[in-house]
Design a protein around this motif. Structure first.
Motif, short mmCIF file in Angstrom:
data_model
loop_
_atom_site.label_atom_id
_atom_site.label_comp_id
_atom_site.label_asym_id
_atom_site.label_seq_id
_atom_site.Cartn_x
_atom_site.Cartn_y
_atom_site.Cartn_z
N SER A 1 -11.72 -37.91 56.31
CA SER A 1 -11.71 -37.24 56.96
C SER A 1 -10.18 -37.51 57.45
CB SER A 1 -13.08 -37.03 57.79
OG SER A 1 -14.09 -36.62 56.84
N SER A 2 -9.63 -38.57 57.79
CA SER A 2 -8.59 -39.11 58.55
C SER A 2 -7.71 -39.18 58.04
CB SER A 2 -8.93 -40.66 59.57
OG SER A 2 -8.90 -41.78 59.19
N PRO A 3 -6.28 -39.27 58.70
CA PRO A 3 -4.74 -39.66 58.03
C PRO A 3 -5.13 -41.12 57.95
CG PRO A 3 -4.81 -38.78 59.86
CD PRO A 3 -6.13 -39.57 59.82
N ILE A 4 -5.30 -42.15 58.12
CA ILE A 4 -6.02 -43.92 57.83
C ILE A 4 -6.23 -44.22 56.98
CG2 ILE A 4 -5.11 -43.91 60.07
CD1 ILE A 4 -7.49 -45.40 60.87
N ALA A 5 -6.75 -43.49 55.76
CA ALA A 5 -7.81 -44.43 55.03
C ALA A 5 -7.05 -45.12 54.37
CB ALA A 5 -8.93 -42.54 53.82
N GLY A 6 -6.47 -44.88 53.47
CA GLY A 6 -5.08 -45.99 52.54
C GLY A 6 -4.57 -46.83 53.06
N LEU A 7 -4.43 -47.81 55.00
CA LEU A 7 -4.61 -48.61 55.74
C LEU A 7 -5.22 -49.31 56.07
CD1 LEU A 7 -2.56 -46.34 58.32
CD2 LEU A 7 -1.70 -47.15 56.42
N ILE A 8 -6.84 -49.02 55.43
CA ILE A 8 -7.52 -50.60 56.57
C ILE A 8 -8.36 -50.22 54.66
CG2 ILE A 8 -10.31 -50.61 56.68
CD1 ILE A 8 -7.80 -49.10 58.74
N SER A 9 -7.95 -52.01 54.38
CA SER A 9 -7.71 -52.50 53.13
C SER A 9 -9.33 -53.33 52.84
CB SER A 9 -7.05 -53.52 51.88
OG SER A 9 -6.74 -54.89 54.02
N VAL A 10 -10.07 -53.47 53.76
CA VAL A 10 -11.55 -54.17 53.95
C VAL A 10 -12.38 -53.68 54.46
CG1 VAL A 10 -12.49 -56.46 54.60
CG2 VAL A 10 -9.84 -56.88 53.11
N ILE A 11 -13.85 -53.54 54.30
CA ILE A 11 -14.89 -53.06 54.61
C ILE A 11 -15.96 -53.66 54.33
CG2 ILE A 11 -16.24 -51.65 55.13
CD1 ILE A 11 -14.19 -49.25 53.54
N VAL A 12 -16.66 -54.76 55.41
CA VAL A 12 -17.31 -55.09 55.37
C VAL A 12 -18.02 -54.56 56.61
CG1 VAL A 12 -18.46 -57.67 56.04
CG2 VAL A 12 -16.70 -57.59 55.70
N ALA A 13 -19.97 -53.85 55.45
CA ALA A 13 -20.73 -52.28 56.26
C ALA A 13 -22.17 -53.66 56.13
CB ALA A 13 -20.74 -51.41 55.02
N ASP A 14 -22.98 -52.32 56.59
CA ASP A 14 -24.19 -53.11 56.81
C ASP A 14 -25.43 -54.07 55.68
OD1 ASP A 14 -26.74 -53.73 57.67
OD2 ASP A 14 -27.47 -51.73 57.52
#
Length: 252
Positions: free
Chosen positions: A157-170
Protein backbone atom coordinates in the motif's frame (compact mmCIF):
# COMPACT_ATOMS: atom_id res chain seq x y z
CA UNK A 1 22.38 8.66 -7.74
CA UNK A 2 22.76 11.42 -5.14
CA UNK A 3 19.57 13.34 -4.23
CA UNK A 4 19.60 17.04 -5.13
CA UNK A 5 21.33 19.20 -2.53
CA UNK A 6 18.19 21.31 -2.04
CA UNK A 7 16.20 18.25 -1.14
CA UNK A 8 18.76 17.04 1.37
CA UNK A 9 19.17 20.47 3.00
CA UNK A 10 15.48 21.36 3.10
CA UNK A 11 15.15 19.35 6.27
CA UNK A 12 17.91 21.10 8.23
CA UNK A 13 15.49 23.32 10.16
CA UNK A 14 13.51 20.37 11.50
CA UNK A 15 13.95 18.89 14.97
CA UNK A 16 17.71 18.74 15.68
CA UNK A 17 19.56 15.46 15.28
CA UNK A 18 21.71 14.66 18.29
CA UNK A 19 25.46 14.19 18.17
CA UNK A 20 25.14 10.51 19.09
CA UNK A 21 22.92 9.88 16.07
CA UNK A 22 25.20 11.85 13.75
CA UNK A 23 28.23 9.88 14.95
CA UNK A 24 26.49 6.53 14.41
CA UNK A 25 25.24 7.52 10.96
CA UNK A 26 28.62 8.88 9.87
CA UNK A 27 30.54 5.79 10.99
CA UNK A 28 28.03 3.53 9.24
CA UNK A 29 27.85 5.50 5.98
CA UNK A 30 31.60 5.22 5.24
CA UNK A 31 31.52 1.42 5.35
CA UNK A 32 32.47 -0.61 2.32
CA UNK A 33 28.97 -2.05 1.89
CA UNK A 34 26.54 -0.41 4.32
CA UNK A 35 23.10 -1.95 4.70
CA UNK A 36 19.96 -1.14 6.68
CA UNK A 37 17.54 -3.34 8.61
CA UNK A 38 14.32 -1.88 9.93
CA UNK A 39 12.10 -3.09 12.67
CA UNK A 40 8.57 -2.86 11.32
CA UNK A 41 5.82 -1.96 13.82
CA UNK A 42 6.41 1.49 15.23
CA UNK A 43 9.60 2.01 13.23
CA UNK A 44 8.90 1.68 9.52
CA UNK A 45 5.12 1.36 9.92
CA UNK A 46 3.46 4.13 11.93
CA UNK A 47 1.17 1.76 13.84
CA UNK A 48 2.60 1.50 17.35
CA UNK A 49 0.97 1.66 19.79
CA UNK A 50 -2.47 2.86 18.67
CA UNK A 51 -3.32 0.72 15.65
CA UNK A 52 -1.70 -2.43 17.02
CA UNK A 53 -3.42 -2.00 20.35
CA UNK A 54 -6.76 -1.61 18.57
CA UNK A 55 -6.34 -4.68 16.37
CA UNK A 56 -5.04 -6.90 19.16
CA UNK A 57 -7.86 -5.72 21.43
CA UNK A 58 -10.44 -6.53 18.75
CA UNK A 59 -8.96 -9.98 18.12
CA UNK A 60 -8.85 -10.78 21.83
CA UNK A 61 -12.42 -9.55 22.32
CA UNK A 62 -13.75 -11.66 19.45
CA UNK A 63 -11.77 -14.82 20.16
CA UNK A 64 -11.22 -14.74 23.93
CA UNK A 65 -13.95 -12.47 25.24
CA UNK A 66 -11.26 -10.30 26.81
CA UNK A 67 -11.14 -6.51 26.51
CA UNK A 68 -7.45 -5.68 26.75
CA UNK A 69 -6.66 -2.21 28.06
CA UNK A 70 -4.12 0.12 26.50
CA UNK A 71 -2.07 0.08 29.69
CA UNK A 72 -1.80 -3.71 29.57
CA UNK A 73 -0.67 -3.55 25.96
CA UNK A 74 1.96 -0.91 26.71
CA UNK A 75 3.35 -2.60 29.81
CA UNK A 76 3.11 -6.28 28.85
CA UNK A 77 3.18 -6.59 25.06
CA UNK A 78 5.10 -3.79 23.29
CA UNK A 79 8.25 -5.16 21.66
CA UNK A 80 7.13 -8.79 21.67
CA UNK A 81 6.42 -10.80 18.54
CA UNK A 82 2.86 -11.56 17.44
CA UNK A 83 3.29 -15.16 18.54
CA UNK A 84 4.56 -14.11 21.98
CA UNK A 85 1.77 -11.58 22.50
CA UNK A 86 -0.98 -13.95 21.43
CA UNK A 87 0.44 -16.90 23.36
CA UNK A 88 0.53 -14.80 26.55
CA UNK A 89 -3.05 -13.67 25.99
CA UNK A 90 -4.35 -17.17 25.26
CA UNK A 91 -2.55 -18.63 28.27
CA UNK A 92 -3.96 -15.87 30.46
CA UNK A 93 -7.51 -15.53 29.09
CA UNK A 94 -8.12 -18.52 26.83
CA UNK A 95 -7.69 -22.29 26.87
CA UNK A 96 -3.93 -22.25 26.25
CA UNK A 97 -4.13 -24.52 23.22
CA UNK A 98 -2.14 -24.26 20.01
CA UNK A 99 -5.40 -24.28 18.03
CA UNK A 100 -6.69 -21.21 19.83
CA UNK A 101 -3.35 -19.44 19.42
CA UNK A 102 -3.54 -20.11 15.68
CA UNK A 103 -7.14 -18.82 15.48
CA UNK A 104 -6.34 -15.61 17.34
CA UNK A 105 -3.24 -15.05 15.23
CA UNK A 106 -5.25 -15.54 12.04
CA UNK A 107 -7.94 -13.11 13.20
CA UNK A 108 -5.44 -10.46 14.25
CA UNK A 109 -3.62 -10.70 10.93
CA UNK A 110 -6.94 -10.30 9.10
CA UNK A 111 -7.87 -7.23 11.14
CA UNK A 112 -4.43 -5.66 10.67
CA UNK A 113 -4.25 -6.27 6.92
CA UNK A 114 -7.75 -4.83 6.46
CA UNK A 115 -6.53 -1.60 8.04
CA UNK A 116 -3.29 -1.66 6.05
CA UNK A 117 -5.21 -1.82 2.78
CA UNK A 118 -7.25 1.26 3.73
CA UNK A 119 -4.52 3.41 5.27
CA UNK A 120 -1.04 4.61 4.40
CA UNK A 121 0.88 3.33 7.41
CA UNK A 122 4.32 4.45 6.25
CA UNK A 123 4.63 8.20 6.75
CA UNK A 124 5.65 10.37 3.77
CA UNK A 125 8.94 11.44 5.41
CA UNK A 126 9.79 7.79 6.06
CA UNK A 127 8.98 6.92 2.47
CA UNK A 128 11.40 9.61 1.30
CA UNK A 129 14.03 8.40 3.79
CA UNK A 130 13.84 4.92 2.22
CA UNK A 131 13.87 6.31 -1.31
CA UNK A 132 17.05 8.30 -0.62
CA UNK A 133 18.76 5.19 0.77
CA UNK A 134 17.69 3.25 -2.32
CA UNK A 135 19.09 5.98 -4.57
CA UNK A 136 22.43 5.51 -2.81
CA UNK A 137 22.33 1.77 -3.55
CA UNK A 138 21.86 0.80 0.12
CA UNK A 139 20.37 -2.71 0.46
CA UNK A 140 17.46 -2.73 2.93
CA UNK A 141 15.39 -5.27 4.79
CA UNK A 142 12.91 -5.72 7.62
CA UNK A 143 13.34 -7.80 10.77
CA UNK A 144 10.08 -8.02 12.66
CA UNK A 145 7.96 -9.95 15.12
CA UNK A 146 4.93 -9.32 12.91
CA UNK A 147 3.50 -11.83 10.46
CA UNK A 148 4.84 -11.65 6.90
CA UNK A 149 1.34 -11.12 5.52
CA UNK A 150 0.98 -7.96 7.58
CA UNK A 151 4.31 -6.56 6.38
CA UNK A 152 3.53 -7.28 2.74
CA UNK A 153 0.09 -5.62 3.07
CA UNK A 154 1.65 -2.41 4.38
CA UNK A 155 4.43 -2.36 1.80
CA UNK A 156 2.03 -3.06 -1.05
CA UNK A 157 0.00 0.00 0.00
CA UNK A 158 3.09 2.24 -0.05
CA UNK A 159 5.47 3.58 -2.74
CA UNK A 160 8.45 1.62 -1.34
CA UNK A 161 7.32 -1.97 -1.89
CA UNK A 162 10.04 -2.62 -4.46
CA UNK A 163 12.83 -1.05 -2.41
CA UNK A 164 12.85 -3.52 0.51
CA UNK A 165 14.53 -6.73 -0.62
CA UNK A 166 14.46 -8.82 2.58
CA UNK A 167 11.76 -9.63 5.14
CA UNK A 168 12.51 -11.73 8.23
CA UNK A 169 9.15 -12.17 9.95
CA UNK A 170 7.76 -13.85 13.07
CA UNK A 171 7.28 -17.17 11.32
CA UNK A 172 10.92 -17.29 10.18
CA UNK A 173 12.47 -17.57 13.66
CA UNK A 174 11.96 -19.75 16.69
CA UNK A 175 12.71 -17.01 19.19
CA UNK A 176 11.79 -13.36 18.98
CA UNK A 177 13.80 -10.33 20.02
CA UNK A 178 16.00 -9.82 22.07
CA UNK A 179 17.32 -13.03 20.49
CA UNK A 180 19.58 -11.81 17.64
CA UNK A 181 18.72 -14.63 15.21
CA UNK A 182 16.36 -12.52 13.13
CA UNK A 183 18.94 -9.81 12.64
CA UNK A 184 21.65 -12.31 11.84
CA UNK A 185 19.38 -13.85 9.20
CA UNK A 186 18.58 -10.40 7.81
CA UNK A 187 22.24 -9.46 7.39
CA UNK A 188 23.00 -12.74 5.64
CA UNK A 189 20.06 -12.25 3.29
CA UNK A 190 21.28 -8.74 2.45
CA UNK A 191 24.80 -10.16 1.97
CA UNK A 192 26.13 -7.44 4.26
CA UNK A 193 28.46 -8.09 7.23
CA UNK A 194 26.69 -7.48 10.53
CA UNK A 195 29.10 -4.72 11.52
CA UNK A 196 28.18 -2.84 8.32
CA UNK A 197 24.45 -2.92 9.10
CA UNK A 198 22.56 -0.05 10.69
CA UNK A 199 19.38 -1.16 12.44
CA UNK A 200 16.44 1.03 13.39
CA UNK A 201 14.35 -0.14 16.35
CA UNK A 202 11.58 1.17 18.58
CA UNK A 203 11.84 -1.18 21.58
CA UNK A 204 14.48 -2.05 24.13
CA UNK A 205 14.29 -5.75 23.24
CA UNK A 206 14.76 -4.85 19.57
CA UNK A 207 17.76 -2.63 20.23
CA UNK A 208 19.31 -5.39 22.31
CA UNK A 209 18.71 -7.90 19.51
CA UNK A 210 20.45 -5.70 16.93
CA UNK A 211 23.38 -4.97 19.23
CA UNK A 212 23.74 -8.66 20.08
CA UNK A 213 23.95 -9.37 16.34
CA UNK A 214 26.93 -6.99 16.13
CA UNK A 215 25.14 -4.08 14.43
CA UNK A 216 24.90 -0.38 15.00
CA UNK A 217 21.44 0.63 16.13
CA UNK A 218 19.43 3.83 16.35
CA UNK A 219 16.25 3.86 18.42
CA UNK A 220 13.03 5.42 17.12
CA UNK A 221 10.69 6.63 19.85
CA UNK A 222 7.76 8.06 17.91
CA UNK A 223 5.65 10.16 20.28
CA UNK A 224 6.27 7.86 23.26
CA UNK A 225 8.75 8.56 26.07
CA UNK A 226 12.17 7.23 25.08
CA UNK A 227 13.90 6.92 28.45
CA UNK A 228 14.43 3.16 28.25
CA UNK A 229 15.57 3.43 24.65
CA UNK A 230 17.95 6.29 25.46
CA UNK A 231 19.63 4.12 28.07
CA UNK A 232 20.06 1.26 25.59
CA UNK A 233 20.81 2.75 22.18
CA UNK A 234 23.68 5.10 21.28
CA UNK A 235 21.40 7.35 19.24
CA UNK A 236 17.69 8.14 19.57
CA UNK A 237 15.35 9.91 17.12
CA UNK A 238 11.62 10.49 17.05
CA UNK A 239 11.00 9.49 13.44
CA UNK A 240 12.73 8.34 10.28
CA UNK A 241 13.01 11.43 8.07
CA UNK A 242 15.43 12.62 5.37
CA UNK A 243 17.13 15.00 7.86
CA UNK A 244 18.92 11.97 9.34
CA UNK A 245 20.76 11.50 6.06
CA UNK A 246 22.06 15.04 5.63
CA UNK A 247 25.82 14.82 5.03
CA UNK A 248 25.97 11.03 5.28
CA UNK A 249 26.93 10.45 1.67
CA UNK A 250 28.99 13.54 0.92
CA UNK A 251 32.07 11.33 0.61
CA UNK A 252 30.65 9.42 -2.37
Amino acid sequence: MTPPAAEMTAVRDDEPVGTGVRDVMAAWAVGRRPGVLFDFNGTLSDDEPDLLCETFRAAFQECLGWTMTASVYLTAFVGLSDTEIITKAVNHRGDGTADQIARVKQRHTALYTERAKREQLIAPDTVRFVEILAAQGIPMGIVTGAQREQVVAVLDSSPIAGLISVIVADEDVRQGKPDPTGYTMGAKALQVPADEVLAFEDSVVGVNAALAAGMRCIAVTGDRPGDGLSATATGVVRRLTPRLLVGCFDHR
